[in-house]
Design a protein around this motif. Structure first.
Motif, PDB file in Angstrom:
ATOM      1  N   HIS A  98       0.918  -1.371  -0.059  1.00 35.66           N
ATOM      2  CA  HIS A  98       0.001   0.163  -0.084  1.00 35.66           C
ATOM      3  C   HIS A  98       0.934   1.113   0.034  1.00 35.66           C
ATOM      4  O   HIS A  98       1.655   1.474   0.869  1.00 35.66           O
ATOM      5  CB  HIS A  98      -1.086   0.074   1.057  1.00 35.66           C
ATOM      6  N   ARG A 143      -2.718   4.534  -1.669  1.00 34.65           N
ATOM      7  CA  ARG A 143      -2.681   3.058  -1.420  1.00 34.65           C
ATOM      8  C   ARG A 143      -2.736   1.989  -2.587  1.00 34.65           C
ATOM      9  O   ARG A 143      -1.923   1.126  -2.422  1.00 34.65           O
ATOM     10  CB  ARG A 143      -4.339   2.846  -0.648  1.00 34.65           C
ATOM     11  N   HIS A 182       2.663  -3.175   6.825  1.00 32.57           N
ATOM     12  CA  HIS A 182       1.662  -2.145   6.476  1.00 32.57           C
ATOM     13  C   HIS A 182       1.718  -1.137   7.670  1.00 32.57           C
ATOM     14  O   HIS A 182       2.278  -1.160   8.435  1.00 32.57           O
ATOM     15  CB  HIS A 182       0.170  -2.698   6.424  1.00 32.57           C
ATOM     16  N   GLU A 183       0.703  -0.111   7.356  1.00 34.22           N
ATOM     17  CA  GLU A 183       0.213   0.676   8.262  1.00 34.22           C
ATOM     18  C   GLU A 183      -1.294   0.729   8.285  1.00 34.22           C
ATOM     19  O   GLU A 183      -1.879   0.558   7.480  1.00 34.22           O
ATOM     20  CB  GLU A 183       0.652   2.026   8.106  1.00 34.22           C
ATOM     21  N   GLU A 278       1.199  -3.899  11.222  1.00 32.41           N
ATOM     22  CA  GLU A 278       0.435  -2.723  10.943  1.00 32.41           C
ATOM     23  C   GLU A 278       0.788  -1.672  11.957  1.00 32.41           C
ATOM     24  O   GLU A 278       0.424  -1.748  12.920  1.00 32.41           O
ATOM     25  CB  GLU A 278      -1.185  -2.929  11.285  1.00 32.41           C
TER      26      GLU A 278
HETATM   27 ZN   LIG Z   1      -1.836  -1.860   4.199  1.00 29.12          ZN
END
Ligand SMILES: [Zn+2]
Length: 497
Positions: A98, A143, A182-183, A278
């Motif tokens: 993303h 994203r 990810h975040e 995340e």
């Molecule tokens: Zn993500």
């Protein structure tokens, strides 16, 4: 300034060409760190920095594993010390599927910067690092990729060159452990109105699809996550097992998804010890707090690699044995094709930051569904028969490196065809899902009309999940494959039993 840059890079290339054993430390710094994290590294800088470090150390090499839609290189660094033991642990770390989750890339650039300091990892492990899977999205903090695809929902169909590149790297290296970084963005309006935001520096998820070998899931959950939590606490960062869901008053809170189309579960379904990281995003969805976000993710990766390399025998053995089971899959083995999230006896105490006062607070989430349980199972066939003229299905098998044969003998086994009696619309994990009522009938078929996909391979569970018509994760549920399920018609993929 220009001359200095030129001469230092000349020295580097000389060292590279002489190719003596270069292990002395060099003070590399990531492009964003040089700017005090006021701006993340561009895709060009990712390549430049990664190549520079990889060229300097003799235990590092790099390869271009694919190109983005706009033609940018996707780079992978391999860290491997020759002469180490044969049965090494293989680990794949990848970030920024993303494009608007900048710390996923930045933390991996710091791992590349520092990997020279962690020689003990490389005594027992080979590590592949892909800092940026989606360079096109990343350069505009978006994203999706340049085809407007969410790469982390594309790991079954593999329409995007970027997700295909990471799946190919997986197939070529078969890592025991994968980490998809990810975040999460906690600052949505609904949470503001609810009164608080999630504030964990890092959330980590483990495989939750119940077809993944139970011991892999429990080792990741019970042995690995506490280590990450403790390490982060000692460094001043907060942690939680990855939670997904709307505000607690509006729906269920659960541990992420069971779908196999993301970077965690698609590898897990091949019995990989896979993780999703995340980290917390900034309020601006871009660079706010980027230094702390990056270091939080970095420390969570260090914690994981410390623990896994210290326990490498156990992890290698567990994953190898679990994969052997898949490779030796037999007709009759059970696979769960529909599953759901259920409550356990205790509600979740969810720490939040109050959106009004900014202070820490806790809410009790009663609508918490932490358990995944089976709803419907099928038995594995000996093989699936796929219509030889269905190029869409064949392309998927090829992209996933699935073994199949074109010439085969049908005389020893019976072929069965599903007939779709009716189609029911349901909902799973807040998405529409089709639940067909089917009837299985023995049929006579011509072998030249089909290719045969034996079940006894690493992809055994994956094949059942994508091909069974009643599978909630089946191909028929996915865009472009609606034609597979039509009321009153036969399902095109057959079972050989
Ligand atoms: Zn993500």
């Amino acid at each position: 300034m220009k001359t200095i840059c030129f001469s230092s890079s000349l020295v580097l290339s000389l060292l590279f060409f002489l190719s003596t054993s270069v292990t002395s430390a060099q003070n590399f710094e990531s492009p964003a760190a040089l700017r005090e994290f006021k701006e993340p590294a561009s895709s060009e800088e990712v390549l430049e920095f990664t190549k520079k470090v990889a060229n300097y150390y003799d235990f590092l090499s790099y390869q271009i594993i694919g190109n983005s839609v706009e033609g940018k290189d996707i780079i992978a660094v391999k860290a491997s010390k020759p002469g180490a033991e044969n049965n090494k642990l293989r680990i794949l770390l990848f970030g920024q599927q993303h494009g608007n989750e900048q710390s996923s890339k930045e933390s991996l650039l710091l791992i590349i910067r520092d990997i020279n300091k962690y020689q003990e990892w490389l005594d027992v492990a080979d590590i592949w690092i892909v800092p940026q899977v989606n360079p096109d999205g990343a350069d505009i903090n978006q994203r999706r990729n340049a085809m407007d695809l969410d790469l982390n929902r594309d790991h079954v169909v593999l329409d995007a060159p970027e997700s295909l590149a990471i799946q190919r790297l997986f197939q070529n290296t078969l890592p025991h452990v994968t980490v998809d970084i990810h975040e999460y963005f906690p600052y949505r309006e609904s949470w503001e109105e609810f009164g608080g935001f999630k504030n964990f520096d890092v959330q980590v998820g483990v495989p939750t699809n119940i077809n993944v070998e139970e011991q892999i899931r429990s080792f990741a959950l019970n042995n690995v996550l506490p280590e990450i939590e403790n390490h982060l606490a000692a460094k001043g960062f907060s942690f939680h097992n990855y939670l997904v869901g709307p505000v607690p008053t509006e729906g269920r809170t659960r541990y992420s998804t069971v779908d196999i189309n993301d970077g965690r579960q698609s590898f897990a379904i091949r019995n990989t010890m896979s993780f999703i990281y995340e980290g917390i995003n900034g309020k601006d969805g871009f660079v706010e707090g980027l230094e702390r976000r990056t270091i939080g993710q970095y420390e969570a990766i260090v914690a994981l690699l410390n623990f896994l390399t210290q326990n490498h025998y156990d992890v290698v053995e567990l994953v190898n044995e679990s994969r052997e089971k898949l490779i030796n899959s037999q007709k009759g083995n059970k696979v769960t094709i529909r599953m759901d999230h259920f409550k356990n006896s205790s509600p979740l105490k969810l720490p939040l930051t109050s959106s009004r006062t900014g202070e820490d607070t806790t809410v009790v989430v009663k609508n918490f569904h932490p358990l995944v349980k089976p709803i419907a199972e099928v038995k594995m066939p000996k093989a699936y028969l796929v219509p030889a003229n269905d190029s869409l299905l064949l392309k998927i098998l090829q992209k996933h490196n699935v073994f199949y044969e074109e010439a085969f003998d049908l005389s020893k086994n019976d072929a069965y065809k599903y007939f779709i009696n009716s189609i029911e619309e349901t909902e799973i994990e807040n998405f529409d899902n089709i639940y067909p009522q089917v009837e299985k009938r023995k049929v006579k078929v011509q072998s030249e009309d089909y290719i045969i996909v034996p079940i006894a391979q690493l992809h055994a569970n994956f094949l059942v999940l994508i091909f069974e018509p009643q599978s909630m994760l089946g191909l028929a549920q996915r865009e472009g494959f609606e034609y597979l399920l039509e009321e009153g018609k036969a399902y095109p993929v057959l079972r050989l039993e």
